[in-house]
Scaffold this motif. Structure first.
Motif, mmCIF file in Angstrom:
data_model
loop_
_atom_site.group_PDB
_atom_site.id
_atom_site.type_symbol
_atom_site.label_atom_id
_atom_site.label_comp_id
_atom_site.label_asym_id
_atom_site.label_seq_id
_atom_site.Cartn_x
_atom_site.Cartn_y
_atom_site.Cartn_z
ATOM 1 N N ASP A 77 0.825 -1.219 0.000
ATOM 2 C CA ASP A 77 0.000 0.000 0.000
ATOM 3 C C ASP A 77 0.861 1.273 0.000
ATOM 4 N N THR A 78 2.030 1.173 -0.596
ATOM 5 C CA THR A 78 2.921 2.340 -0.729
ATOM 6 C C THR A 78 2.195 3.520 -1.367
ATOM 7 N N ALA A 79 2.434 4.723 -0.804
ATOM 8 C CA ALA A 79 1.961 5.958 -1.450
ATOM 9 C C ALA A 79 3.132 6.474 -2.277
ATOM 10 N N LEU A 80 2.938 6.437 -3.590
ATOM 11 C CA LEU A 80 4.012 6.743 -4.525
ATOM 12 C C LEU A 80 3.798 8.141 -5.118
ATOM 13 N N GLY A 81 4.800 8.979 -5.039
ATOM 14 C CA GLY A 81 4.714 10.301 -5.654
ATOM 15 C C GLY A 81 5.282 10.230 -7.061
ATOM 16 N N LEU A 82 4.503 10.672 -8.053
ATOM 17 C CA LEU A 82 4.921 10.501 -9.451
ATOM 18 C C LEU A 82 5.216 11.827 -10.146
ATOM 19 N N ALA A 83 6.147 11.766 -11.085
ATOM 20 C CA ALA A 83 6.530 12.950 -11.858
ATOM 21 C C ALA A 83 6.188 12.741 -13.334
ATOM 22 N N THR A 84 6.132 13.832 -14.055
ATOM 23 C CA THR A 84 5.924 13.746 -15.511
ATOM 24 C C THR A 84 7.181 14.300 -16.206
ATOM 25 N N GLY A 85 7.048 14.709 -17.449
ATOM 26 C CA GLY A 85 8.223 15.174 -18.190
ATOM 27 C C GLY A 85 8.878 13.997 -18.906
ATOM 28 N N SER A 86 9.914 14.284 -19.661
ATOM 29 C CA SER A 86 10.568 13.233 -20.458
ATOM 30 C C SER A 86 11.393 12.294 -19.588
ATOM 31 N N THR A 87 11.948 12.814 -18.498
ATOM 32 C CA THR A 87 12.899 12.027 -17.701
ATOM 33 C C THR A 87 12.339 10.698 -17.188
ATOM 34 N N PRO A 88 11.131 10.681 -16.582
ATOM 35 C CA PRO A 88 10.679 9.403 -16.006
ATOM 36 C C PRO A 88 10.021 8.433 -16.996
ATOM 37 N N LEU A 89 10.001 8.769 -18.296
ATOM 38 C CA LEU A 89 9.330 7.880 -19.263
ATOM 39 C C LEU A 89 9.919 6.473 -19.249
ATOM 40 N N GLY A 90 11.255 6.390 -19.207
ATOM 41 C CA GLY A 90 11.927 5.079 -19.199
ATOM 42 C C GLY A 90 11.603 4.309 -17.931
ATOM 43 N N LEU A 91 11.454 5.022 -16.841
ATOM 44 C CA LEU A 91 11.092 4.382 -15.573
ATOM 45 C C LEU A 91 9.699 3.758 -15.691
ATOM 46 N N TYR A 92 8.764 4.491 -16.300
ATOM 47 C CA TYR A 92 7.412 3.933 -16.445
ATOM 48 C C TYR A 92 7.432 2.674 -17.330
ATOM 49 N N THR A 93 8.240 2.705 -18.381
ATOM 50 C CA THR A 93 8.374 1.522 -19.241
ATOM 51 C C THR A 93 8.893 0.343 -18.416
ATOM 52 N N GLU A 94 9.866 0.619 -17.572
ATOM 53 C CA GLU A 94 10.474 -0.411 -16.720
ATOM 54 C C GLU A 94 9.434 -0.983 -15.744
ATOM 55 N N LEU A 95 8.646 -0.110 -15.121
ATOM 56 C CA LEU A 95 7.641 -0.570 -14.149
ATOM 57 C C LEU A 95 6.551 -1.393 -14.844
ATOM 58 N N VAL A 96 6.188 -1.002 -16.053
ATOM 59 C CA VAL A 96 5.187 -1.760 -16.810
ATOM 60 C C VAL A 96 5.746 -3.151 -17.121
ATOM 61 N N LYS A 97 7.020 -3.190 -17.481
ATOM 62 C CA LYS A 97 7.675 -4.479 -17.780
ATOM 63 C C LYS A 97 7.633 -5.390 -16.541
ATOM 64 N N LEU A 98 7.980 -4.837 -15.396
ATOM 65 C CA LEU A 98 7.976 -5.633 -14.157
ATOM 66 C C LEU A 98 6.556 -6.109 -13.838
ATOM 67 N N TYR A 99 5.571 -5.270 -14.130
ATOM 68 C CA TYR A 99 4.176 -5.651 -13.899
ATOM 69 C C TYR A 99 3.789 -6.799 -14.853
ATOM 70 N N GLU A 100 4.156 -6.657 -16.106
ATOM 71 C CA GLU A 100 3.799 -7.692 -17.092
ATOM 72 C C GLU A 100 4.487 -9.021 -16.797
ATOM 73 N N GLU A 101 5.666 -8.936 -16.208
ATOM 74 C CA GLU A 101 6.393 -10.171 -15.837
ATOM 75 C C GLU A 101 5.899 -10.732 -14.500
ATOM 76 N N LYS A 102 4.873 -10.087 -13.958
ATOM 77 C CA LYS A 102 4.254 -10.482 -12.673
ATOM 78 C C LYS A 102 5.225 -10.397 -11.502
#
Ligand SMILES: O=P(O)(O)OC[C@H]1O[C@](O)(CO)[C@@H](O)[C@@H]1O
Length: 239
Positions: free
Chosen positions: A29-54
């Motif tokens: 139940d972590t409360a995660l603070g998120l940013a936008t802009g170009s910098t975190p795009l790769g991070l979001y791709t990485e998190l989606v990958k980890l989610y898809e890999e369960k």
């Protein structure tokens, strides 16, 4: 402040993704603070990958975005509501009611700021805050000169910030002049902070951060006072 020098942008994103996955896996139940802009795009791709890999689930996670432009509806492709859905939320199992982004269309913007601050407080505060940095040292949209004591508030964007973000808008005139941003005090109350810095254009900001002088004219400098802040910077910035 701990500094990690990543090999490149992908490496920076992967390291940040691993830290976040570890946090969520140990506290779903972590409360995660998120940013936008170009910098975190790769991070979001990485998190989606980890989610898809369960290897990661956001089922119990709650998120708070740092900022939103005033006057842009969620349907506008330049709003941060739109950005988050497009790059992250549509791919993961984060519940809709657990996604929070300031409403830049609120009739009473001052009330919206207070409401957002209360929501963060009610969740127990941010456990892990992701940040990018503006060329002028802004974090969230806290521009130079913002008091370190500021909570969520309305900010007039610097000309340099509007120019940097003009690349996403058809014309400079269409770049909003104002935004709602989570304040510096609110950011500093986060239990853990990860600041991502990538690319040559951030060299001067990174250098100034390393100088160590803590001043409201360079908002990111306050992070030196946080006792659990990790800066992940890629080689392109440093060299
Ligand atoms: O990552 P970019 O696109 O350089 O943006 C820098 C910073 O400015 C903002 O867009 C303003 O909130 C941040 O989200 C970001 O961290």
């Amino acid at each position: 402040m701990q500094i990690i020098e990543a090999e490149n942008y992908e490496d920076m994103s992967r390291i940040a993704g691993q830290i976040i996955a570890r946090e969520i896996n140990s506290k779903p139940d972590t409360a995660l603070g998120l940013a936008t802009g170009s910098t975190p795009l790769g991070l979001y791709t990485e998190l989606v990958k980890l989610y898809e890999e369960k290897r990661l689930s956001f089922q119990h996670t709650i998120t708070f975005n740092l900022d939103e432009y005033v006057g842009l509806p969620a349907s506008d492709s330049n709003s941060y509501h739109y950005f988050m859905k497009k790059h992250f939320f549509q791919y993961i199992d984060l519940k809709e009611e657990n996604r929070h982004i300031p409403n830049g269309m609120a009739e009473n913007l001052q009330e919206e700021c207070k409401k957002y601050e209360r929501l963060i407080e009610k969740s127990g505060g941010i456990d892990l805050q992701i940040l990018g940095i503006g060329g002028n040292g802004h974090i969230g949209f806290n521009e130079p000169g913002t008091p370190f004591s500021a909570q969520t508030h309305i900010i007039c964007l610097d000309q340099s910030t509007r120019e940097a973000n003009a690349r996403f808008f058809p014309t400079m005139e269409q770049v909003p002049a104002k935004a709602i941003t989570v304040g510096i005090e609110t950011i500093m109350r986060s239990k853990q902070i990860i600041l991502l810095i990538s690319g040559k254009t951030k060299y001067n900001a990174y250098k100034r951060l390393l100088d160590g002088e803590i001043t409201e004219t360079f908002p990111a400098s306050i992070l030196h006072k946080h006792d659990n802040c990790t800066v992940i910077v890629d080689k392109e910035t440093v060299c």
